[in-house]
Design an enzyme around this catalytic site. Structure first.
Site, PDB file in Angstrom:
ATOM      1  N   ASP A 156      -7.515   3.046  -2.869  1.00 51.30           N
ATOM      2  CA  ASP A 156      -8.225   3.052  -1.587  1.00 51.30           C
ATOM      3  C   ASP A 156      -8.530   4.503  -1.220  1.00 51.30           C
ATOM      4  OD1 ASP A 156      -9.264   2.702   0.936  1.00 51.30           O
ATOM      5  OD2 ASP A 156      -7.492   1.709   1.779  1.00 51.30           O
TER       6      ASP A 156
ATOM      7  N   SER B 242       0.854  -1.186   0.000  1.00 45.04           N
ATOM      8  CA  SER B 242       0.000   0.000   0.000  1.00 45.04           C
ATOM      9  C   SER B 242       0.892   1.238   0.000  1.00 45.04           C
ATOM     10  CB  SER B 242      -0.870  -0.066   1.262  1.00 45.04           C
ATOM     11  OG  SER B 242      -1.670   1.078   1.383  1.00 45.04           O
TER      12      SER B 242
ATOM     13  N   GLY C 158      -4.602  -4.563   6.071  1.00 46.15           N
ATOM     14  CA  GLY C 158      -3.597  -4.307   7.111  1.00 46.15           C
ATOM     15  C   GLY C 158      -3.832  -2.971   7.768  1.00 46.15           C
TER      16      GLY C 158
ATOM     17  N   GLU D  57     -11.385   0.725  -3.192  1.00 44.81           N
ATOM     18  CA  GLU D  57     -11.726   0.366  -1.823  1.00 44.81           C
ATOM     19  C   GLU D  57     -12.418   1.546  -1.138  1.00 44.81           C
ATOM     20  OE1 GLU D  57      -8.137  -1.244  -0.049  1.00 44.81           O
ATOM     21  OE2 GLU D  57      -8.995  -1.031   1.952  1.00 44.81           O
TER      22      GLU D  57
ATOM     23  N   LYS E 229      -1.280  -0.857  -4.288  1.00 47.91           N
ATOM     24  CA  LYS E 229      -2.484  -0.109  -3.892  1.00 47.91           C
ATOM     25  C   LYS E 229      -2.071   1.334  -3.657  1.00 47.91           C
ATOM     26  CE  LYS E 229      -4.988   0.057   0.530  1.00 47.91           C
ATOM     27  NZ  LYS E 229      -5.716  -0.769   1.525  1.00 47.91           N
TER      28      LYS E 229
ATOM     29  N   ASP F 145     -14.205  -1.850   2.970  1.00 44.98           N
ATOM     30  CA  ASP F 145     -13.263  -2.027   4.079  1.00 44.98           C
ATOM     31  C   ASP F 145     -14.013  -1.574   5.336  1.00 44.98           C
ATOM     32  OD1 ASP F 145     -11.284  -1.750   6.020  1.00 44.98           O
ATOM     33  OD2 ASP F 145      -9.907  -0.569   4.820  1.00 44.98           O
TER      34      ASP F 145
ATOM     35  N   LYS G 153     -10.351  -7.121   7.563  1.00 46.13           N
ATOM     36  CA  LYS G 153      -9.363  -6.856   8.614  1.00 46.13           C
ATOM     37  C   LYS G 153      -9.915  -7.524   9.854  1.00 46.13           C
ATOM     38  CE  LYS G 153      -7.718  -2.497   6.751  1.00 46.13           C
ATOM     39  NZ  LYS G 153      -7.826  -1.027   6.821  1.00 46.13           N
TER      40      LYS G 153
ATOM     41  N   LYS H 251      -3.289   5.078  -2.252  1.00 48.10           N
ATOM     42  CA  LYS H 251      -4.274   5.844  -1.491  1.00 48.10           C
ATOM     43  C   LYS H 251      -4.672   7.057  -2.329  1.00 48.10           C
ATOM     44  CE  LYS H 251      -4.294   3.608   2.493  1.00 48.10           C
ATOM     45  NZ  LYS H 251      -5.533   3.040   3.076  1.00 48.10           N
TER      46      LYS H 251
HETATM   47  O1  OSB Z   1      -7.660   1.572   4.741  1.00 44.27           O
HETATM   48  O2  OSB Z   1      -6.492  -0.155   4.466  1.00 44.27           O
HETATM   49  C1  OSB Z   1      -6.650   0.945   5.008  1.00 44.27           C
HETATM   50  C2  OSB Z   1      -3.580   1.721   7.174  1.00 44.27           C
HETATM   51  C3  OSB Z   1      -4.151   2.450   8.194  1.00 44.27           C
HETATM   52  C4  OSB Z   1      -5.499   2.721   8.141  1.00 44.27           C
HETATM   53  C5  OSB Z   1      -6.282   2.248   7.086  1.00 44.27           C
HETATM   54  C6  OSB Z   1      -5.719   1.488   6.077  1.00 44.27           C
HETATM   55  C7  OSB Z   1      -4.333   1.261   6.103  1.00 44.27           C
HETATM   56  C8  OSB Z   1      -3.596   0.536   5.041  1.00 44.27           C
HETATM   57  C9  OSB Z   1      -2.364  -0.166   5.476  1.00 44.27           C
HETATM   58  O3  OSB Z   1      -3.916   0.583   3.867  1.00 44.27           O
HETATM   59  C10 OSB Z   1      -1.893  -1.293   4.651  1.00 44.27           C
HETATM   60  C11 OSB Z   1      -0.781  -2.061   5.364  1.00 44.27           C
HETATM   61  O4  OSB Z   1      -0.898  -2.385   6.570  1.00 44.27           O
HETATM   62  O5  OSB Z   1       0.225  -2.348   4.702  1.00 44.27           O
HETATM   63 MG    MG Z   2      -8.785   0.533   3.301  1.00 46.04          MG
END
Ligand code: OSB
Ligand code: MG
Length: 383
Positions: free
Chosen positions: A199, A146, A301, A224, A172, A249, A273, A174
């Site tokens: 995401d 990510s 994650g 996402e 991925k 998510d 998660k 953001k």
């Molecule tokens: O939305 O998936 C998410 C990290 C903190 C809060 C929300 C998210 C995330 C990640 C982390 O995308 C992904 C990782 O742990 O490698």
């Molecule tokens: Mg997410």
């Protein structure tokens, strides 16, 4: 299976510096803060668990402070002295507490680890023992990485290149309002064929549907959580207006939420998660629903320490987890982590399930104490 009797449950709040912080649509944290749960059984077995409470109620409403409060005052007293035969009994013992899934997930995870260790089993095999034959662990998890919001497209493509060179095969990105279509267009100009997903962490509304439909041109695996963190219904309406598959998510906090989401076509893929749904017992229910409905599933994650990461790798090694997970190698998050051995990226973008019993990694007491001291220095209100 040998049962365990819970003698004591101890909480450890730690702070670990990130190798690289992750900027999302709701912000960035300079360091990882985690509430770690240590369960001790009457036969001296120690189990570890990690909920994913953060300092601020950003991703979820729980924080380290609410996690301490709920766990200390309500969850621990419901568990100490109890004899537990199967980890799936834990949710019933915690039933009098509503919500607070991250806090529940932390203690449940520690009990899963303790029970697996008490029976000389890897956690991955213990999870599989609750599933039909044919759902044995594959001994490795297929993973991606990510990438947070960067200042420019050029900086984003530079990081993608670094991750591809390291061997990650699914990227991925953001996104947030104002940082989406042009970003993806720029990235696709450099990497037309990589496995790419987005995401949004709830930054959009249904009024953005036409704008989000522009993303359909870029062959994305999924988007996402585009809409509100509590919404299911409008994601179903949005899916009628865009071709890119929606993956929920934040909105799926239980098996029941998932059934509703399937009913209204709000999620064509699921990011599970385990902490978000209150632990691995609920996660196994969700896993079965995904298998029955042929819903593609991956494990998300929350930048976990090695404690949470190891349990997620074990779960992600189950064969119903069909897409690459947000679980990257240790060096992408912490140097060093508080557990040994580290997770190292292996062939075909995978992480191996460790051979050891339980979560298969060991908490390093010296690093744990150092990380607890770091938390106390940074957050003196908890002293
Ligand atoms: O939305 O998936 C998410 C990290 C903190 C809060 C929300 C998210 C995330 C990640 C982390 O995308 C992904 C990782 O742990 O490698
Ligand atoms: Mg997410």
């Amino acid at each position: 299976m040998k049962p365990i009797t819970i003698k004591d449950i101890r909480l450890h709040v730690v702070s670990l510096p990130y190798v690289e912080p992750l900027r999302t649509s709701f912000g960035v944290e300079p360091a990882k803060s985690a509430l770690l749960v240590e369960v001790e059984t009457t036969s001296g077995i120690i189990g570890w668990g990690e909920g994913v409470t953060e300092v601020r109620p950003g991703y979820g409403y729980e924080t380290i402070a609410t996690g301490l409060h709920i766990t200390d005052e309500f969850l621990i007293p419901s568990l100490v002295g109890k004899t537990i035969e199967k980890a799936t009994e834990v949710p019933a013992l915690l039933r009098s507490v509503r919500g607070n899934n991250f806090a529940k997930a932390g203690v449940e995870a520690a009990i899963w680890d303790a029970l697996a260790r008490a029976n000389d089993m890897r956690l991955a095999d213990y999870f599989a023992s609750f599933l039909p034959d044919g759902h044995r662990s594959r001994n490795r998890a297929t993973v991606g990485v990510s990438i947070g919001i960067q200042p420019s497209v050029a900086e984003t493509t530079a990081i993608i290149k670094k991750r591809l060179d390291q061997g990650y095969r699914r990227i991925k990105l953001k996104i947030k309002r104002g940082w989406d279509v042009e970003l993806v267009r720029g990235v696709r100009a450099t990497f037309p064929d990589i496995s790419l997903m987005l995401d949004a962490n709830s930054d959009y509304t249904l009024a953005d549907a036409d704008h989000l439909a522009q993303l359909d041109a870029f062959n994305l695996l999924m988007i996402e959580q585009p809409l509100a963190y509590y919404d299911i219904y409008e994601h179903g309406l949005l899916q009628k207006q865009i071709k890119t598959p929606i993956c929920l998510d934040e909105s799926v906090k239980s098996a029941s939420d998932l059934l509703l989401a399937l009913q209204v076509d709000a999620t064509r893929i699921l990011n599970l998660k385990p902490a978000r749904v209150g632990g691995y017992s609920e996660s196994l229910k969700i896993y079965r629903i995904c298998v029955e409905n042929h819903l593609p599933l991956w494990i998300g994650g929350m930048l976990e320490t090695g404690v949470g990461r190891a349990a997620n790798v074990a779960f992600a090694s189950l064969p119903g987890v069909t897409l690459p997970c947000d679980i990257s190698a240790t060096e992408r998050y912490f140097n060093p982590d508080i557990t040994e051995p580290p997770f190292v990226l292996g062939p075909e973008s995978t992480l191996a399930v460790p051979d050891g019993y339980g979560i298969g990694v060991e908490v390093q007491r010296d690093r744990l104490e150092e990380a607890e001291a770091r938390w106390r220095e940074n957050y003196p209100y908890r002293q």
